[in-house]
Design an enzyme around this catalytic site. Structure first.
Site, PDB file in Angstrom:
ATOM      1  CG  ASN A   7      69.239  79.616 107.658  1.00 28.46           C
ATOM      2  OD1 ASN A   7      70.329  79.959 107.194  1.00 28.46           O
ATOM      3  ND2 ASN A   7      68.890  78.358 107.825  1.00 28.46           N
ATOM      4  NE  ARG A 249      77.627  68.660 103.139  1.00 34.27           N
ATOM      5  CZ  ARG A 249      76.715  69.230 103.946  1.00 34.27           C
ATOM      6  NH1 ARG A 249      76.172  68.548 104.935  1.00 34.27           N
ATOM      7  NH2 ARG A 249      76.380  70.496 103.762  1.00 34.27           N
TER       8      ARG A 249
END
Ligand code: ADP
Length: 414
Positions: A7, A249
């Site tokens: 990743n 967020r």
């Protein structure tokens, strides 16, 4: 098959070595070997290595770019000290990559070839913060291991390709969708798929028998409504900004705020967007931290008002989404929690569930407290008509299994 799962981020490379095949998958006994991450690529990099038994070691190396990081990793994994048992590059049989955005084109995991690389490149505009790094990871691996080692791309968006039009279209002028592919894509798909598959496995239920709401609550957070094994709605949208309150967020808000904040604060629109992505959520409300552990400590031990407020808003939003997805699914069998917060915080789980008694969900406090640190199980009280579960996510395992499936051509459930 010895599989390396990668990743690749902007300055990090997360990895795990998994040995799997059809029998191991059927019996759930894949061998998960070394895992870890290389951080601060581009300078003096910090490498964390975690063995299967949980023991951790750290070291540093000067790694100037992703290519150097992958080279270092392959060299380390094939050296005796890694303990992986791999002794040559040829012992790495395949590599599975997490790729964030597959757009509308990639609906499942695929073998990487030049056309796929071009496809990922074509989606860079949709995920400028992620896809370029994922591509760099694939290219570096090609150079380190050669073209002969198959590489598979596993997309974060792919699981959500089953969203119906009424769930993925925004109510904005339709030509914007046709011209610019503006729609909801959803993310965390590998995680939601992994949770749903494991849930079916441990409850011995068939795909068609299961209606669940999965909640991936980590630094990024998202909810997903799953029916018959497929995603029918999810809370992240065109980007991962939409939906639940997250570590940094905002999640859902009124789009008119962008221009208003820009004017009031003298910022550009992209600065406002950056604020909504990296200065908002738990961090923005509390003014303290995006780490739920620290926020709980501030709220419970010091009674910090804004820490309490951040937690309250986080839990309220999650509960609201559960309610919405119960409506989208026409009722559900279970709400399933995962991610760093979902797997470890009984308090947050209880607070999210509190208020869902009307839907038949009653928490068993003792069962809830026992489910921490990677344990899986049910924590709703006997007789609840809407169950609550913790099912730890394992994205790396799913990427490894998909890699095996694509490379071997063997068709498998899940
Ligand atoms: P990522 O989304 O980056 O993979 P994780 O899934 O590891 O992140 O989740 C990170 C979040 O999990 C952080 O907010 C962290 O505070 C939270 N977390 C981890 N352990 C606990 C715990 N025991 N109690 C509350 N929150 C926790």
């Amino acid at each position: 098959m010895n599989i390396l799962v990668l990743n690749a981020g902007s300055a990090t490379l997360k990895f795990q070595v998994v040995i799997t095949d059809a029998d191991r998958i059927a019996d759930d006994r894949d061998d998960k070997l070394l895992r870890g991450q290389i951080e601060r690529i581009g300078g003096e990099s910090v490498i964390t290595l975690r063995n299967a038994d949980g023991s951790t070691r750290r070291r540093t190396a000067s790694l100037r770019d992703m290519r150097a990081a992958v080279d270092w990793l392959v060299g380390y994994l094939t050296a005796p000290e890694s303990g992986t048992g791999l002794s040559a590059r040829a012992d790495i049989h395949a590599v599975g990559h997490r790729v964030v955005h597959g757009g509308e084109q990639f609906r499942s995991s695929v073998m990487v070839d030049d056309a796929v690389l071009q496809g990922i490149e074509d989606n860079v505009e949709l995920a400028p913060l992620h896809n370029p790094h994922n591509l760099r990871g694939i290219e570096a691996t090609r150079k380190a291991l050669g073209m002969g080692v198959p590489q598979v791309a596993v997309f974060d968006t792919a699981f959500h390709h089953t969203l119906p039009e009424h769930a993925y279209l925004y109510a904005i002028p339709y030509p914007l969708y046709r011209r610019h592919k503006i729609r909801r894509y959803g993310f965390h798909g590998t995680s939601h798929r992994s949770i749903a598959y494991r849930f079916r496995k441990i409850t011995a239920r068939e795909r068609g028998e299961v209606r669940i709401v999965t909640l991936h609550l980590g630094n990024g957070c998202s909810a997903c409504a799953i029916r018959d094994g497929v995603s029918i709605d999810t809370s992240m949208g065109f980007t991962p900004l939409e939906g639940l309150v997250m570590g940094t967020r905002s999640g859902d808000l009124d789009a008119a705020l962008l221009d208003y904040i820009a004017a009031k604060e003298g910022l550009s629109l992209s600065q406002v967007e950056a604020m909504l992505n990296s200065q908002s959520g738990l961090l923005g409300i509390s003014g303290l931290t995006n780490d739920m552990r620290d926020l709980l400590a501030e709220a419970n031990e010091l009674n910090d008002r804004r820490a309490r407020l951040a937690i309250e808003i986080f839990c309220y939003r999650a509960r609201k989404y559960i309610g919405a997805y119960l409506a989208a699914l026409g009722g559900a069998d279970a709400v399933v929690f995962a991610g760093g917060i979902g797997e470890n915080s009984a308090e947050i789980r209880a607070r999210i569930c509190d208020g869902l008694q009307w839907a038949g969900l009653h928490v068993d406090a003792a069962a809830n407290s026992a489910l921490v640190g990677g344990r899986e199980g049910r924590f709703s009280a006997d007789g609840s008509t809407l169950e609550a579960w913790v099912v730890p996510t394992d994205e790396e395992l799913l990427i490894a299994r998909d890699t095996f499936r694509v490379v071997s051509g063997v068709s498998l459930p899940g």
